[in-house]
Design an enzyme around this catalytic site. Structure first.
Site: not given
Length: 414
Positions: A15-16, A18, A22, A130
């Site tokens: 899906l993405g 970072g 993953t 964060d």
């Protein structure tokens, strides 16, 4: 390409990506899940894995409607993964990129939801560390709230603490996303619950304005603004909402509200801002570099790439392999730098409407000032030459004065 994650989960589709790892769409015994597979270098650090496993109980215990639940922690060979609830929707960063800024009612409703989630986390002794739009998911299958806002959930609990461990960082380093770092973190103090409130107030400002209050330019300059500058007011919002933002962006952690207080106050303000359109504010040149004469680069290891896309934990989201880093490692500035040492001269708080150093307006002003200086110098030089010629002529006799010895004279520099 499917892959097994431990013995209970299967990851089917990316899906993405970072900076921490993953995100996969996966399947478990109870149905679809989101699986965050952390980087191999993180999984290979046994001490780090041990510390993260110690946090497992706290993470699994965060059960709240506005927190993306962690269902499991998988440690299997080289795999270290967080198995989380799958939220079908998007994130606040993607919505900001699409709409530029949100109507105040929707922005406040989203932030109030996140504050509720933070209140539950802080009560359990967990600090997120964060908070930012990328980590706020919007559940498109949930009921619409004030301003047409979908329910908001905070995700990625524990990831910042996972990366920020004694073996991976020193006391002279900072882990975080520069735009949302509280001043006490910049000054090297340990993160407490108040850092999440500061970050969430920064998110609220960004949802309203379309940009963060202290962002733009080199990360080192962003860090110093958190410590030294006051927030620029946002025109067009009720004073009660503005004062709430200012209080939660206070430099002193003790002056900020607690998460439960922030949520309650925001919900009280919802009727006051119902139906208000998005704000009409001038957006600074966030991509502009800081004035090179005022800011040298004491952070050579920090990338200065512009903002990038989000890392959604939802199916159907566009794949973006060049996402903005979740965690940037930065050196803690010394007191002299925060006061205006190697980074340049200390600046007074920027007045409202004044151009930010490095912005297009600022650079244009600098060019105009230089042209004015050069023009003034040229006029002065021309006048000096004219006066010199007039003095060199003896008006009584009509004779020129004796020539001067120019062999050892200094050259005239315009």
């Amino acid at each position: 390409m499917a892959r097994n994650i431990g013995s209970r989960y299967t990851a089917h589709q990316i899906l993405g990506r970072g900076s921490a790892g993953t995100v996969w769409l996966g399947e478990g015994p109870e149905g679809p899940v989101a699986i965050k597979l952390l980087r191999e270098d993180l999984a290979a650090d046994q001490e780090l894995v041990g510390r993260f496993v110690q946090e497992r109980t706290a993470l699994l215990g965060l059960d709240h409607p506005h927190v993306v639940g962690v269902r499991d922690l998988v440690v299997d060979g080289n795999d270290l993964a967080l198995v989380m609830d799958l939220i079908r929707g998007t994130d606040a960063r993607t919505r900001l990129d699409r709409e530029r800024r949100l109507a105040p009612e929707a922005a406040v409703a989203i932030v109030a939801d996140v504050a509720d989630g933070l209140a539950a986390a802080h009560a359990a002794g967990v600090v997120h560390r964060d908070v930012k739009p990328e980590n706020i998911l919007l559940d498109m299958q949930g009921p619409l709230g004030p301003g047409g806002a979908h329910p908001a959930l905070l995700t990625d609990f524990g990831v910042a603490k996972l990366i920020d461990t004694p073996r991976r960082t020193k006391a002279t380093r900072i882990i975080g996303t520069p735009d949302y770092l509280a001043p006490e973190i910049v000054e090297g103090l340990p993160p407490r619950a108040a850092v999440d409130i500061y970050a969430l107030a920064t998110v609220l400002y960004e949802l309203l304005a379309g940009f963060t209050p202290f962002g733009g330019g080199h990360p080192g300059a962003v860090l110093r603004r958190h410590v030294t500058e006051t927030v620029v007011p946002l025109p067009g919002i009720p004073d009660e909402l503005w004062q709430l933002i200012v209080q939660c962006l206070a430099k002193a952690p003790a002056s900020r509200l607690r998460a439960s207080e922030l949520s309650a106050r925001l919900r009280e303000l919802l009727p006051l801002i119902a139906g208000m359109p998005p704000l009409d504010v001038d957006e600074p040149d966030a991509e502009g570099a800081e004035d090179e004469e005022a800011y040298e680069d004491p952070y050579p290891t920090v990338p200065t790439t512009p903002r990038r896309g989000a890392v959604p934990l939802v199916p159907g989201a566009p794949h973006d392999s060049a996402n903005r880093d979740t965690h940037t490692s930065m050196r803690v500035p010394g007191p002299d730098e925060l006061a205006g040492g190697p980074l340049g001269t200390a600046r007074a708080p920027r007045p409202a409407g004044a151009p930010r150093p490095g912005s297009a307006r600022h650079r244009a002003d600098q060019v105009r000032k230089r042209r004015l200086i050069l023009t003034t110098a040229a006029v002065a030089l021309a006048a000096a030459v004219g006066v010199g010629g007039w003095l060199a002529l003896d008006s009584d006799s009509g004779k020129q004065s004796p020539p001067q010895d120019t062999k050892n004279s200094a050259p005239v520099v315009p």
